[in-house]
Design a protein around this motif. Sequence first.
Motif, PDB file in Angstrom:
ATOM      1  N   THR A  47      57.878  88.134  62.408  1.00  0.00           N
ATOM      2  CA  THR A  47      57.957  87.746  63.812  1.00  0.00           C
ATOM      3  C   THR A  47      59.269  87.045  64.095  1.00  0.00           C
ATOM      4  O   THR A  47      59.868  86.432  63.218  1.00  0.00           O
ATOM      5  N   TYR A  48      59.686  87.134  65.320  1.00  0.00           N
ATOM      6  CA  TYR A  48      60.985  86.602  65.709  1.00  0.00           C
ATOM      7  C   TYR A  48      60.823  85.341  66.545  1.00  0.00           C
ATOM      8  O   TYR A  48      61.464  85.159  67.563  1.00  0.00           O
ATOM      9  N   ALA A  49      59.923  84.460  66.071  1.00  0.00           N
ATOM     10  CA  ALA A  49      59.638  83.241  66.819  1.00  0.00           C
ATOM     11  C   ALA A  49      60.810  82.266  66.805  1.00  0.00           C
ATOM     12  O   ALA A  49      60.920  81.436  67.690  1.00  0.00           O
ATOM     13  N   GLU A  54      64.766  84.810  75.082  1.00  0.00           N
ATOM     14  CA  GLU A  54      63.524  85.247  75.714  1.00  0.00           C
ATOM     15  C   GLU A  54      63.362  86.764  75.692  1.00  0.00           C
ATOM     16  O   GLU A  54      62.239  87.265  75.675  1.00  0.00           O
ATOM     17  N   LYS A  57      61.710  87.514  72.382  1.00  0.00           N
ATOM     18  CA  LYS A  57      60.301  87.094  72.404  1.00  0.00           C
ATOM     19  C   LYS A  57      59.466  88.051  73.238  1.00  0.00           C
ATOM     20  O   LYS A  57      58.365  88.428  72.859  1.00  0.00           O
ATOM     21  N   SER A  58      59.997  88.449  74.377  1.00  0.00           N
ATOM     22  CA  SER A  58      59.285  89.351  75.261  1.00  0.00           C
ATOM     23  C   SER A  58      59.107  90.727  74.633  1.00  0.00           C
ATOM     24  O   SER A  58      58.016  91.316  74.686  1.00  0.00           O
ATOM     25  N   HIS A  60      59.056  91.455  71.491  1.00  0.00           N
ATOM     26  CA  HIS A  60      58.108  91.375  70.385  1.00  0.00           C
ATOM     27  C   HIS A  60      56.678  91.215  70.902  1.00  0.00           C
ATOM     28  O   HIS A  60      55.748  91.800  70.353  1.00  0.00           O
ATOM     29  N   TRP A  61      56.489  90.454  71.970  1.00  0.00           N
ATOM     30  CA  TRP A  61      55.155  90.314  72.561  1.00  0.00           C
ATOM     31  C   TRP A  61      54.625  91.671  72.997  1.00  0.00           C
ATOM     32  O   TRP A  61      53.449  91.982  72.790  1.00  0.00           O
ATOM     33  N   TYR A  92      49.917  84.464  69.178  1.00  0.00           N
ATOM     34  CA  TYR A  92      49.973  85.595  70.103  1.00  0.00           C
ATOM     35  C   TYR A  92      48.718  85.691  70.962  1.00  0.00           C
ATOM     36  O   TYR A  92      48.783  86.154  72.097  1.00  0.00           O
ATOM     37  N   ARG A  95      49.380  83.398  73.729  1.00  0.00           N
ATOM     38  CA  ARG A  95      50.358  84.017  74.633  1.00  0.00           C
ATOM     39  C   ARG A  95      49.650  85.035  75.526  1.00  0.00           C
ATOM     40  O   ARG A  95      49.914  85.129  76.725  1.00  0.00           O
ATOM     41  N   THR A 134      57.664  78.911  68.879  1.00  0.00           N
ATOM     42  CA  THR A 134      56.952  79.442  70.031  1.00  0.00           C
ATOM     43  C   THR A 134      57.154  80.946  70.109  1.00  0.00           C
ATOM     44  O   THR A 134      58.182  81.458  69.687  1.00  0.00           O
ATOM     45  N   VAL A 135      56.156  81.642  70.641  1.00  0.00           N
ATOM     46  CA  VAL A 135      56.263  83.106  70.775  1.00  0.00           C
ATOM     47  C   VAL A 135      56.395  83.521  72.203  1.00  0.00           C
ATOM     48  O   VAL A 135      56.057  82.890  73.111  1.00  0.00           O
TER      49      VAL A 135
END
Length: 135
Positions: A47-49, A54, A57-58, A60-61, A92, A95, A134-135
């Motif tokens: 993960t790229y936390a 952003e 993060k977006s 990856h989400w 996640y 999130r 944070t994710v």
Amino acid sequence: MARAGSFVEADNAEAIITRIEHKSRKIESLLKQYKPVEALKTALEGTYAMTGDERCKSAHWIAVHRALMAIKDVDGMLSSLDPEYYDILMKYLYRGLATGDRPTCDQCLRIHEKLTEKAGLGCILRFLTDTVNTV
């Protein structure tokens, strides 16, 4: 002030997004093969936390969300998921709950209930106290 090197530099963001796009293609391939648990494992790996970007993060989400929404057998998923992924998954899930999207929230709550039963309350506490990743 953040520690030096604790966040990915902005010029590395494009490289990270490229890796996430590659991972997204692999996730889609696994989902087409009806392997949602493998898709979720792939989504949670690396993960790229730690990036402050952003866009990363977006991106990856979106990949994690796609895999999460494909999970039908939550108990089976959790039994085949290594415990090292529990805390990442919990991040996640929160999130997903923050999106306010009804289908996403429903799925996240289903998984959250089973994950809490399996991993315990410590998983939630670690999420709540982690202010860096944070994710």
